[in-house]
Design an enzyme around this catalytic site. Sequence first.
Site, PDB file in Angstrom:
ATOM      1  N   THR A 111       0.758  35.064  74.060  1.00  0.00           N
ATOM      2  CA  THR A 111       2.209  35.062  73.917  1.00  0.00           C
ATOM      3  C   THR A 111       2.642  36.498  73.692  1.00  0.00           C
ATOM      4  O   THR A 111       1.903  37.276  73.078  1.00  0.00           O
ATOM      5  CB  THR A 111       2.662  34.195  72.727  1.00  0.00           C
ATOM      6  OG1 THR A 111       4.026  34.506  72.410  1.00  0.00           O
ATOM      7  CG2 THR A 111       1.835  34.442  71.488  1.00  0.00           C
ATOM      8  N   CYS A 136       7.884  37.251  78.644  1.00  0.00           N
ATOM      9  CA  CYS A 136       7.550  36.049  77.890  1.00  0.00           C
ATOM     10  C   CYS A 136       6.591  35.271  78.782  1.00  0.00           C
ATOM     11  O   CYS A 136       6.820  35.166  79.999  1.00  0.00           O
ATOM     12  CB  CYS A 136       8.795  35.231  77.574  1.00  0.00           C
ATOM     13  SG  CYS A 136       8.431  33.735  76.632  1.00  0.00           S
TER      14      CYS A 136
END
Length: 232
Positions: A86, A199
């Site tokens: 992430t 992202c």
Amino acid sequence: MAPMKTLGVLGGMSWTSTAEYYRLLNEEVAARRGGLHSAPLLLHSVDFAEVARMQREDRWDDAATLLANAARGLEQTGAGAVIVATNTMHKVADQIQAAVGIPLLHIADATGAAIQAAGLKRVGLLATAFTMEQPFYRERLERYGLEVLVPEAEDRSEVHRVIFGELCQNAVLNGSRDTYRRIMADLVERGAEGIILGCTEIMLLVGREDTTVPVFDTTRLHVEAAARWLLE
């Protein structure tokens, strides 16, 4: 052919992008080694609802403790390096790295090196509001001589909403794709020479075909760096 090392993956943030990490890591190793080869991985997948609550409540130290403990567990079970699957939680990358004696392969380093190698200087960043608005990620990219542009406030809010409200829940909607295309076009008009999909879920929605400039998919770049470590 020498045996591969074992990579630890801190995942679940969200499970949709972690599933892509698993697929891409195995595809990358298979492509490089051939035959039936796959990636030796240890995965610790957290409950994202707990982490997302810590993000919203500005409890980054609690999130760092949670992920540092998970990273220690991966190290103790044989991982020789760890990745955090992430972008946003690289806000606590230094705390995770300090908790283990194995390297943390940083997603912004993989991304910055790729943009630098492409010869670009000014890039647009699409990511969660945390990543776009806080300095931890942009400052890491600036080490590679980059100027990082982010969308205007209203568009940042919409980019963030789509990530948490749709992509993290495995919903990929055409209307949101159109919105992201418009926001990317605005960044290009402001001078962005490339776009960072900052992202790990965004690659589910848009890619190279959705803008006129090069796209840097942080998920794939991170995977490629991890595969190089596995095979070096």
